[in-house]
Design a protein around this motif. Structure first.
Motif, mmCIF file in Angstrom:
data_model
loop_
_atom_site.group_PDB
_atom_site.id
_atom_site.type_symbol
_atom_site.label_atom_id
_atom_site.label_comp_id
_atom_site.label_asym_id
_atom_site.label_seq_id
_atom_site.Cartn_x
_atom_site.Cartn_y
_atom_site.Cartn_z
ATOM 1 N N UNK A 32 0.833 -1.213 0.000
ATOM 2 C CA UNK A 32 0.000 0.000 0.000
ATOM 3 C C UNK A 32 0.863 1.257 0.000
ATOM 4 N N UNK A 33 0.387 2.270 -0.686
ATOM 5 C CA UNK A 33 1.090 3.547 -0.688
ATOM 6 C C UNK A 33 0.055 4.645 -0.877
ATOM 7 N N UNK A 34 -0.140 5.446 0.168
ATOM 8 C CA UNK A 34 -1.020 6.603 0.069
ATOM 9 C C UNK A 34 -0.109 7.808 0.217
ATOM 10 N N UNK A 56 -29.416 17.020 11.428
ATOM 11 C CA UNK A 56 -29.163 18.461 11.335
ATOM 12 C C UNK A 56 -28.475 18.760 10.008
ATOM 13 N N UNK A 57 -28.985 19.700 9.227
ATOM 14 C CA UNK A 57 -28.378 20.010 7.929
ATOM 15 C C UNK A 57 -26.941 20.491 8.089
ATOM 16 N N UNK A 58 -26.114 20.059 7.168
ATOM 17 C CA UNK A 58 -24.698 20.439 7.197
ATOM 18 C C UNK A 58 -24.161 20.342 5.774
ATOM 19 N N UNK A 59 -23.356 21.305 5.333
ATOM 20 C CA UNK A 59 -22.794 21.218 3.975
ATOM 21 C C UNK A 59 -21.622 20.230 3.936
ATOM 22 N N UNK A 60 -21.326 19.738 2.736
ATOM 23 C CA UNK A 60 -20.125 18.937 2.541
ATOM 24 C C UNK A 60 -18.915 19.816 2.842
ATOM 25 N N UNK A 61 -17.810 19.186 3.247
ATOM 26 C CA UNK A 61 -16.588 19.962 3.468
ATOM 27 C C UNK A 61 -15.396 19.189 2.944
ATOM 28 N N UNK A 62 -14.353 19.958 2.573
ATOM 29 C CA UNK A 62 -13.183 19.328 1.971
ATOM 30 C C UNK A 62 -11.927 20.113 2.316
ATOM 31 N N UNK A 63 -10.797 19.489 2.048
ATOM 32 C CA UNK A 63 -9.502 20.120 2.234
ATOM 33 C C UNK A 63 -8.466 19.346 1.449
ATOM 34 N N UNK A 64 -7.386 20.026 1.109
ATOM 35 C CA UNK A 64 -6.290 19.351 0.414
ATOM 36 C C UNK A 64 -5.197 19.015 1.413
ATOM 37 N N UNK A 65 -4.695 17.786 1.313
ATOM 38 C CA UNK A 65 -3.659 17.285 2.210
ATOM 39 C C UNK A 65 -2.579 16.595 1.394
ATOM 40 N N UNK A 66 -1.383 16.591 1.939
ATOM 41 C CA UNK A 66 -0.301 15.785 1.391
ATOM 42 C C UNK A 66 -0.174 14.565 2.296
ATOM 43 N N UNK A 67 -0.221 13.381 1.696
ATOM 44 C CA UNK A 67 -0.090 12.129 2.436
ATOM 45 C C UNK A 67 1.286 11.538 2.182
ATOM 46 N N UNK A 68 1.832 10.913 3.207
ATOM 47 C CA UNK A 68 3.064 10.153 3.046
ATOM 48 C C UNK A 68 2.904 8.835 3.784
ATOM 49 N N UNK A 75 1.982 -0.483 7.819
ATOM 50 C CA UNK A 75 1.987 0.689 6.941
ATOM 51 C C UNK A 75 1.062 1.759 7.511
ATOM 52 N N UNK A 76 1.602 2.976 7.603
ATOM 53 C CA UNK A 76 0.848 4.112 8.131
ATOM 54 C C UNK A 76 0.965 5.262 7.144
ATOM 55 N N UNK A 77 -0.189 5.833 6.761
ATOM 56 C CA UNK A 77 -0.231 7.020 5.914
ATOM 57 C C UNK A 77 -0.605 8.204 6.800
ATOM 58 N N UNK A 78 0.230 9.234 6.768
ATOM 59 C CA UNK A 78 0.013 10.417 7.590
ATOM 60 C C UNK A 78 -0.376 11.588 6.696
ATOM 61 N N UNK A 79 -1.452 12.268 7.066
ATOM 62 C CA UNK A 79 -1.928 13.435 6.325
ATOM 63 C C UNK A 79 -1.280 14.679 6.922
ATOM 64 N N UNK A 80 -0.520 15.377 6.105
ATOM 65 C CA UNK A 80 0.148 16.604 6.561
ATOM 66 C C UNK A 80 -0.157 17.726 5.572
ATOM 67 N N UNK A 81 0.362 18.885 5.852
ATOM 68 C CA UNK A 81 0.258 20.006 4.930
ATOM 69 C C UNK A 81 -1.177 20.231 4.479
ATOM 70 N N UNK A 82 -2.094 20.265 5.450
ATOM 71 C CA UNK A 82 -3.496 20.529 5.145
ATOM 72 C C UNK A 82 -4.129 21.245 6.316
ATOM 73 N N UNK A 83 -5.389 21.586 6.187
ATOM 74 C CA UNK A 83 -6.048 22.317 7.270
ATOM 75 C C UNK A 83 -6.192 21.472 8.535
ATOM 76 N N UNK A 84 -5.993 22.108 9.663
ATOM 77 C CA UNK A 84 -6.220 21.442 10.948
ATOM 78 C C UNK A 84 -7.723 21.329 11.170
ATOM 79 N N UNK A 85 -8.163 20.321 11.905
ATOM 80 C CA UNK A 85 -9.602 20.209 12.183
ATOM 81 C C UNK A 85 -10.081 21.402 13.015
ATOM 82 N N UNK A 86 -11.339 21.794 12.823
ATOM 83 C CA UNK A 86 -11.895 22.899 13.607
ATOM 84 C C UNK A 86 -12.093 22.483 15.063
#
Length: 166
Positions: A32-34, A56-68, A75-86
């Motif tokens: 695997x490689x993410x 409860x109504x809620x809009x879709x949400x997204x963000x761009x991340x770099x995974x390694x 195997x562990x894929x870590x999401x970096x370089x993206x928005x922190x959770x609210x």
């Protein structure tokens, strides 16, 4: 991508993976490689579950991340370089573990239960399980399932998720 399509693709990917067994009875899969840049989408508008939060109504949400991906034993894929959770109680950065079929992130946190305008938010213990299953084109589809353990929002919230190569 509509959630119904995401669920259909996920089910198809699972069936294809289950059918890919070689003559000697062992599954042949590439390691695997993410890794790389992905747009991660949570389809909150399609959520369901037993919690009042699921209705409860809620809009879709997204963000761009770099995974390694790092494979030392597991195997562990870590999401970096993206928005922190609210919500600061969600572990950051997220780390997804490969279970042989999909990437899985399991964590405990505090759900922010919306109780109405001008009413303070109630924080409640929760646990989530998020998974992404890869497809042949590099896109991943899955589900974010949260069990809210107490309070007004007690119950489940389930949302389709996807990760698209950017």
């Amino acid at each position: 991508m509509p959630a119904r399509r995401a669920h259909h693709v996920l089910a198809s990917a699972t069936l294809v993976a289950a059918a890919c067994v070689c003559a000697d009875g062992t599954a042949q899969a590439a390691p695997p490689d993410w890794s790389g840049r992905y747009t991660v989408v949570t389809f909150a508008s399609d959520k369901l579950g037993t919690s009042i939060a699921a209705r409860q109504p809620e809009p879709d949400f997204s963000g761009q991340y770099t995974f390694s991906t790092s494979c030392v034993g597991t195997c562990v894929a870590t999401a970096t370089d993206g928005p922190a959770p609210s919500n600061p109680t969600i572990p950051h950065p997220p780390r997804y573990t490969w279970d042989g079929r999909q990437w899985v992130f399991n964590y405990n946190w505090q759900w922010e239960c919306f109780r109405g305008a001008d009413v303070p938010t109630e924080y409640a213990a929760a646990r989530s399980l998020v998974f992404y299953a890869p497809t042949a084109d590099g896109t991943m589809y899955g589900t974010w399932r949260t069990e809210i353990l107490e309070g007004l929002c007690k119950g489940t919230v389930i949302m389709p998720v996807a990760a698209y190569p950017a």
